[in-house]
Design an enzyme around this catalytic site. Structure first.
Site, PDB file in Angstrom:
ATOM      1  N   HIS A  57       3.003  -1.895  -8.316  1.00  0.00           N
ATOM      2  CA  HIS A  57       3.354  -0.494  -8.596  1.00  0.00           C
ATOM      3  C   HIS A  57       4.403  -0.553  -9.705  1.00  0.00           C
ATOM      4  O   HIS A  57       5.186  -1.513  -9.780  1.00  0.00           O
ATOM      5  CB  HIS A  57       4.033   0.186  -7.415  1.00  0.00           C
ATOM      6  CG  HIS A  57       3.231   0.238  -6.145  1.00  0.00           C
ATOM      7  ND1 HIS A  57       3.194  -0.791  -5.253  1.00  0.00           N
ATOM      8  CD2 HIS A  57       2.491   1.241  -5.611  1.00  0.00           C
ATOM      9  CE1 HIS A  57       2.444  -0.439  -4.214  1.00  0.00           C
ATOM     10  NE2 HIS A  57       2.003   0.780  -4.406  1.00  0.00           N
ATOM     11  N   ASP A  86       7.764  -1.499  -8.482  1.00  0.00           N
ATOM     12  CA  ASP A  86       7.941  -2.864  -7.953  1.00  0.00           C
ATOM     13  C   ASP A  86       8.490  -3.768  -9.045  1.00  0.00           C
ATOM     14  O   ASP A  86       9.109  -4.794  -8.770  1.00  0.00           O
ATOM     15  CB  ASP A  86       6.606  -3.496  -7.525  1.00  0.00           C
ATOM     16  CG  ASP A  86       5.863  -2.686  -6.500  1.00  0.00           C
ATOM     17  OD1 ASP A  86       6.514  -2.001  -5.703  1.00  0.00           O
ATOM     18  OD2 ASP A  86       4.610  -2.750  -6.513  1.00  0.00           O
TER      19      ASP A  86
HETATM   20  C1  XUL Z   1       0.014   1.582   1.580  1.00  0.00           C
HETATM   21  C2  XUL Z   1      -0.764   0.779   0.635  1.00  0.00           C
HETATM   22  C3  XUL Z   1      -0.300   0.743  -0.778  1.00  0.00           C
HETATM   23  C4  XUL Z   1      -1.402   0.662  -1.764  1.00  0.00           C
HETATM   24  C5  XUL Z   1      -0.956   0.761  -3.197  1.00  0.00           C
HETATM   25  O1  XUL Z   1      -0.493   1.639   2.848  1.00  0.00           O
HETATM   26  O2  XUL Z   1      -1.719   0.146   1.024  1.00  0.00           O
HETATM   27  O3  XUL Z   1       0.578  -0.309  -0.916  1.00  0.00           O
HETATM   28  O4  XUL Z   1      -2.121  -0.520  -1.631  1.00  0.00           O
HETATM   29  O5  XUL Z   1      -0.213   1.887  -3.445  1.00  0.00           O
END
Ligand code: XUL
Ligand code: CO
Length: 437
Positions: free
Chosen positions: A100, A103
């Site tokens: 993300h 992150d």
């Molecule tokens: C949350 C989840 C996230 C997604 C990406 O449950 O799985 O981490 O993978 O946003």
């Protein structure tokens, strides 16, 4: 500077090995069903869990130290995470990472500052990628943690927050493309509602679709050729999330004309939260031509939430790999969206978790090969539908009959014979025999 001192490159030592820091089943070069294991199983590291999550839960603070020698919340720490991540991937043989935006760098109040930090860190990551075969699997924007997204991102009631979401997606796409990412994920963390009393569902769905269309247009305009993914999840954090499961997400993508650019990223623990098996959501994705990528983890049948555990259940991994192999593989990969348990707080635990996950999927693949080669299950399913190969069954399949013709056949039939045993118990015993015999 080496961060994970005393941890060697993890090698395949075979099922007899007692070395905790060795693969027992994942043998990257081994050829299974005509392809190397590493090609069947493009594993990815989730930046947020592996380099970020440090054991905090609702009742207690961090147990693990993921500072990697730097002050948290600084760019120095962001770079230390890159160093740690690349050392980790090199030592485990994991070839992809997923991230993300937030992150990668600490988020500032002003998005221009955050974006400048993203430019700096992505330069640093690109530099690190040089001379390695490590690549980006997918990127995404975190549109669920910051309080501004309390009412959603695409689904928010605030047009200003919607602009902010758009800005984050635009930048996350830039970074994904810069790092050569194969995919871009939308997990609708807060795209949903707590109560219909304050929610216009149709309005929100339309706005989410519009945002996704703009993301596709922008992504294609900057040369992104990969897949966009929706990652379904029924609930958590919201009581009801719009991308409930694979079938719901596929319906949404088709309704809003997004199905040519999107596939699905199926997460095991999300499928089970939706009341399905992991393999169910994989099958639904695959038969619709939308099986893109996998978030590899598992939930806990005794707990009702997203525990994001490392995959351990070999039966489930076997069923998963049967679906993946039959679908001809993934366009994406297997991202370990999984975290160590809170008391597993050491660096060794980080490596042992990946060894567990990679070995579990290797076993799943080896078992899928055995089941396919054994052939009894495939044969059973084929024969189960044999009444459609000839006569009126064939006409039904070819859509060459009518309700009246079928009714006339039924009129002359008396009571039809029972359709034949489903033989579940026999087939389960075949699975056990093939796996353990
Ligand atoms: C949350 C989840 C996230 C997604 C990406 O449950 O799985 O981490 O993978 O946003
Ligand atoms: Co996920």
């Amino acid at each position: 500077m080496e961060i994970f001192k005393n941890i060697p490159t993890i090698k395949y030592e075979g099922p007899e090995s007692k070395n905790p820091l060795a693969f027992k089943f994942y043998d990257s070069e081994k050829v299974v069903l005509g392809k190397k294991m590493s090609e069947h199983l493009p594993f990815a590291m989730a930046w947020w869990h592996n380099l970020g999550a440090a054991g905090t839960d609702m009742f207690g603070r961090d147990t693990a130290d993921k500072s990697f020698g730097a002050q948290k919340g600084t760019m120095e720490h962001a770079k230390a995470k890159v160093d740690a991540g690349f050392e980790f991937m090199k030592k485990t043989g994991v070839k992809y990472f997923c991230f993300h935006d937030v992150d990668l760098v600490p988020e500032a109040d002003d998005i221009k500052v955050t974006n400048a930090r993203l430019d700096e860190i992505s330069d640093y990551i690109l530099e690190k990628m040089k001379g390695t075969d490590i690549k980006c699997l997918w990127g995404t924007a975190n549109m669920f943690s910051n309080p501004r997204f309390m009412n959603g991102a695409g689904s928010t009631n605030s047009a200003d927050v919607y602009c902010f979401a758009a800005a984050q997606i635009k930048k996350a796409l830039d970074v994904t493309v810069k790092l050569g990412g194969k995919g871009y994920v939308f997990w609708g963390g807060r795209e949903g509602y707590e109560t219909l009393l304050n929610t216009d569902v149709k309005f929100e769905l339309e706005n989410i679709a519009t945002l996704m269309h703009m993301a596709v247009d922008y992504g294609r305009s900057i040369g992104f050729k990969g897949d966009f993914y929706i990652e379904p999840k029924p609930k958590e954090p919201m009581k009801h999330q719009y991308d409930f499961d694979a079938a719901t997400a596929i319906g949404f993508l088709r309704q809003y004309g997004l199905d040519k650019d999107f596939k699905l990223n199926i997460e095991a623990n999300h499928a089970t939260l939706a009341g399905h098996t992991f393999e169910h959501d994989l099958r639904i994705s695959a038969i619709n031509g939308m099986l893109g990528s996998i978030d590899a983890n598992q939930g806990d049948y005794l707990l009702g939430w997203d525990t994001d555990e490392f995959p351990f259940d070999v039966y489930t991994a076997t069923m998963c790999m049967l679906e993946v192999v039959r679908a001809g593989g993934l366009t994406g990969g297997f991202n370990f969206d999984a975290k160590n348990r809170r008391p597993s707080y050491t660096y060794e635990d980080m490596f042992e978790a990946y060894i567990l996950g990679m070995d579990t999927f290797a076993l799943g693949l080896l078992n899928a090969e055995k089941l396919i080669k054994d052939g009894r299950i495939d044969q059973f399913v084929k024969e189960k539908y044999a009444s459609y190969s000839t006569g009126i069954g064939k006409k039904i399949r070819e859509k060459k009959t009518t309700l009246a013709e079928l009714a006339a056949i039924a009129d002359d039939m008396g009571a039809p014979e029972l359709p034949g045993s489903g033989k579940q118990e026999y087939l389960e015993s075949v699975v056990n025999q093939v796996l353990f015999g």
